[in-house]
Design an enzyme around this catalytic site. Structure first.
Site, PDB file in Angstrom:
ATOM      1  N   ALA A 122       0.825  -1.211   0.000  1.00 44.52           N
ATOM      2  CA  ALA A 122       0.000   0.000   0.000  1.00 44.52           C
ATOM      3  C   ALA A 122       0.853   1.253   0.000  1.00 44.52           C
ATOM      4  O   ALA A 122       0.357   2.354   0.196  1.00 44.52           O
ATOM      5  CB  ALA A 122      -0.941  -0.014   1.213  1.00 44.52           C
ATOM      6  N   GLY A 123       2.153   1.075  -0.190  1.00 45.14           N
ATOM      7  CA  GLY A 123       3.030   2.243  -0.251  1.00 45.14           C
ATOM      8  C   GLY A 123       3.253   2.870   1.115  1.00 45.14           C
ATOM      9  O   GLY A 123       3.615   4.040   1.219  1.00 45.14           O
ATOM     10  N   SER A 125       5.249   1.437   3.424  1.00 39.82           N
ATOM     11  CA  SER A 125       6.539   0.996   3.932  1.00 39.82           C
ATOM     12  C   SER A 125       6.485  -0.214   4.845  1.00 39.82           C
ATOM     13  O   SER A 125       7.150  -0.264   5.874  1.00 39.82           O
ATOM     14  CB  SER A 125       7.129   2.150   4.727  1.00 39.82           C
ATOM     15  OG  SER A 125       8.320   2.506   4.229  1.00 39.82           O
ATOM     16  N   SER A 126       5.680  -1.195   4.456  1.00 41.99           N
ATOM     17  CA  SER A 126       5.593  -2.375   5.314  1.00 41.99           C
ATOM     18  C   SER A 126       6.923  -3.135   5.339  1.00 41.99           C
ATOM     19  O   SER A 126       7.274  -3.725   6.363  1.00 41.99           O
ATOM     20  CB  SER A 126       4.455  -3.284   4.870  1.00 41.99           C
ATOM     21  OG  SER A 126       4.643  -3.698   3.537  1.00 41.99           O
ATOM     22  N   ASP A 171      12.567   5.284   4.213  1.00 38.56           N
ATOM     23  CA  ASP A 171      11.571   4.507   4.951  1.00 38.56           C
ATOM     24  C   ASP A 171      12.119   4.001   6.287  1.00 38.56           C
ATOM     25  O   ASP A 171      11.443   4.052   7.315  1.00 38.56           O
ATOM     26  CB  ASP A 171      11.083   3.331   4.104  1.00 38.56           C
ATOM     27  CG  ASP A 171      10.479   3.798   2.790  1.00 38.56           C
ATOM     28  OD1 ASP A 171      10.150   4.989   2.682  1.00 38.56           O
ATOM     29  OD2 ASP A 171      10.355   2.967   1.873  1.00 38.56           O
ATOM     30  N   TYR A 223      11.222   0.836 -10.541  1.00 40.30           N
ATOM     31  CA  TYR A 223      11.902   1.647  -9.515  1.00 40.30           C
ATOM     32  C   TYR A 223      13.386   1.726  -9.853  1.00 40.30           C
ATOM     33  O   TYR A 223      13.986   2.807  -9.848  1.00 40.30           O
ATOM     34  CB  TYR A 223      11.676   1.021  -8.137  1.00 40.30           C
ATOM     35  CG  TYR A 223      12.264   1.820  -6.993  1.00 40.30           C
ATOM     36  CD1 TYR A 223      11.488   2.748  -6.305  1.00 40.30           C
ATOM     37  CD2 TYR A 223      13.592   1.646  -6.596  1.00 40.30           C
ATOM     38  CE1 TYR A 223      12.022   3.481  -5.254  1.00 40.30           C
ATOM     39  CE2 TYR A 223      14.126   2.372  -5.557  1.00 40.30           C
ATOM     40  CZ  TYR A 223      13.341   3.288  -4.882  1.00 40.30           C
ATOM     41  OH  TYR A 223      13.875   4.017  -3.846  1.00 40.30           O
TER      42      TYR A 223
HETATM   43  C1  GLA Z   1      10.188   3.700  -1.735  1.00 39.99           C
HETATM   44  C2  GLA Z   1      11.629   3.575  -1.283  1.00 39.99           C
HETATM   45  C3  GLA Z   1      12.151   4.886  -0.727  1.00 39.99           C
HETATM   46  C4  GLA Z   1      11.870   6.048  -1.675  1.00 39.99           C
HETATM   47  C5  GLA Z   1      10.424   6.022  -2.145  1.00 39.99           C
HETATM   48  C6  GLA Z   1      10.145   7.060  -3.199  1.00 39.99           C
HETATM   49  O1  GLA Z   1       9.358   3.911  -0.639  1.00 39.99           O
HETATM   50  O2  GLA Z   1      11.750   2.573  -0.301  1.00 39.99           O
HETATM   51  O3  GLA Z   1      13.515   4.783  -0.447  1.00 39.99           O
HETATM   52  O4  GLA Z   1      12.766   6.039  -2.745  1.00 39.99           O
HETATM   53  O5  GLA Z   1      10.061   4.761  -2.666  1.00 39.99           O
HETATM   54  O6  GLA Z   1      10.254   8.325  -2.660  1.00 39.99           O
END
Ligand code: GLA
Length: 379
Positions: A122-123, A125-126, A171, A223
């Protein structure tokens, strides 16, 4: 929550844990794909995260089980595990043990039971939360004191060099170092940081996080390819990192229009982080609305990491009166962040839901998003 994680440990291993450690997920207010360009980010930690209930094992074996990944415990033999050698979710945890051992810290074996209330993909940072929960648990069990910036570096190493995803430092830093009621301004080059007060309610606004239910996968090549494009742009411009470009006119020297757009996103988003920080420091939380929406356009059109559900959510939210909105995280799936005046949340969420419904997309999920503390031992 501590009790639930301790109970899960007992279910897995038939005895009590020595402790339960919590590491949160994060919301990034602004500054996306800037971290690995040595620029600025401004995340805050969520209340939701990953709990690691843990207890030492004297034989050096690392045992891992997760309530979110049913199946027998994963067993990692004593000694440093091999990078890439532990598949799936357990690789993030085993990678932390590996990074600690590689750095010369005397962590031994452990039984670890993972429990999370953070949606995966879900973006939010799990994976960093899983790494950081494991990091604070293992160092806690073995009485190893490591300053949070160094621990963040080691947790990131697990992801970069053990799992093999070339993410930046945002993160893990957020998960370990955020403070309640604050966003964390992090200079990803010097790792200097400042806690920036974030109190939306006092400013008469609300921050909403909507999980678009489209899932992202960092291990996918997009990415990495964005990261490589940024490195190429910096090399062509003769600077160590895109962080060093402050004048947009410098980008005219990039002949490739795609590289120019990628770099422009990084340069402009870095600026926006500093502008938002100044607004927050002056108490003008509402003032960041237009900057959020600008950041979204930049991520959509210049960096090209947005996804249809995010674009529709941002469009519908702003049309329904939101002060600003943008996609969050690495992109290609995950969540959006929406800033609304107090009292407008229901209307904005309903407007987004209607647009999703028209497209037969599952309704977005509203994720409670208050600025909470970074990782800690639960008592
Ligand atoms: C992910 C990566 C981070 C960062 C973001 C984009 O969450 O883990 O380090 O690069 O994408 O901002």
């Amino acid at each position: 929550m501590r009790a639930a994680a301790a109970r899960w440990f007992r279910d897995c291993y038939g005895r009590d844990p020595a402790g339960v450690w919590h590491a949160p997920g994060r919301v990034n207010l602004i500054g996306e794909h800037t971290d690995y360009n040595e620029g600025y980010v401004l995340p805050f930690a969520l209340a939701q995260g990953v709990r690691a209930a843990a207890r030492r094992r004297d034989d050096g074996v690392l045992e891992l089980c997760s309530r979110q990944a049913p199946g027998p415990a994963v067993r990692v033999a004593a000694g440093p595990p091999t990078p890439g050698g532990v598949p799936g979710w357990a690789g993030y945890a085993a990678g932390v043990a590996w990074a600690l051992m590689e750095a010369g810290y005397a962590v031994g074996g452990a039984r670890v039971a993972i429990d999370a209330d953070l949606p995966q993909g879900a973006g939010l940072s799990s994976s960093a939360a899983l790494e950081c929960a494991t990091a604070v648990a293992l160092t806690g069990l073995y009485g190893i004191a490591i300053a949070p910036p160094e621990l963040a570096r080691l947790a990131r190493r697990a992801e970069n060099d053990f799992v093999g995803v070339p993410t930046g430092i945002m993160d893990q830093s957020a998960s370990l170092e955020c403070a309640r009621g604050h966003a964390l301004l992090l200079d990803c080059r010097s790792l200097a940081m400042a806690q920036v007060p974030l109190d939306p309610a006092a400013a008469g606004v609300e921050l909403l996080v909507l999980d678009t239910r489209a899932r992202h996968e960092h291990a996918g090549g997009s990415y990495t390819s964005r990261r490589r494009a940024c490195e190429r742009a910096a090399a062509l411009l003769g600077v160590p990192a895109l962080r060093d470009v402050t004048d947009l006119a410098q980008l005219d020297r990039l002949r490739d229009p795609v590289l120019r757009r990628r770099a422009r996103h990084v340069v402009t988003d870095n600026r926006r982080v500093l502008e938002v920080t100044a607004l927050l420091r002056s108490g003008d939380v509402a003032g960041m609305g237009p900057l959020l929406t600008e950041s979204h356009r930049s991520l959509r059109d210049d960096f090209e990491v947005s996804w249809p559900q995010a674009d529709v959510a941002v469009g519908a939210a702003t049309a329904a009166g939101a002060l600003g909105a943008r996609m969050m995280g690495g992109g290609f799936g995950g969540s959006v962040i929406v800033l609304v005046a107090a009292g407008r949340a229901a209307r904005v969420v309903a407007a987004v839901g209607e647009e999703y419904d028209r497209r037969n997309w599952p309704a977005p999920a509203l994720v409670p998003a208050a600025a909470e503390a970074g990782a800690y031992l639960m008592t």
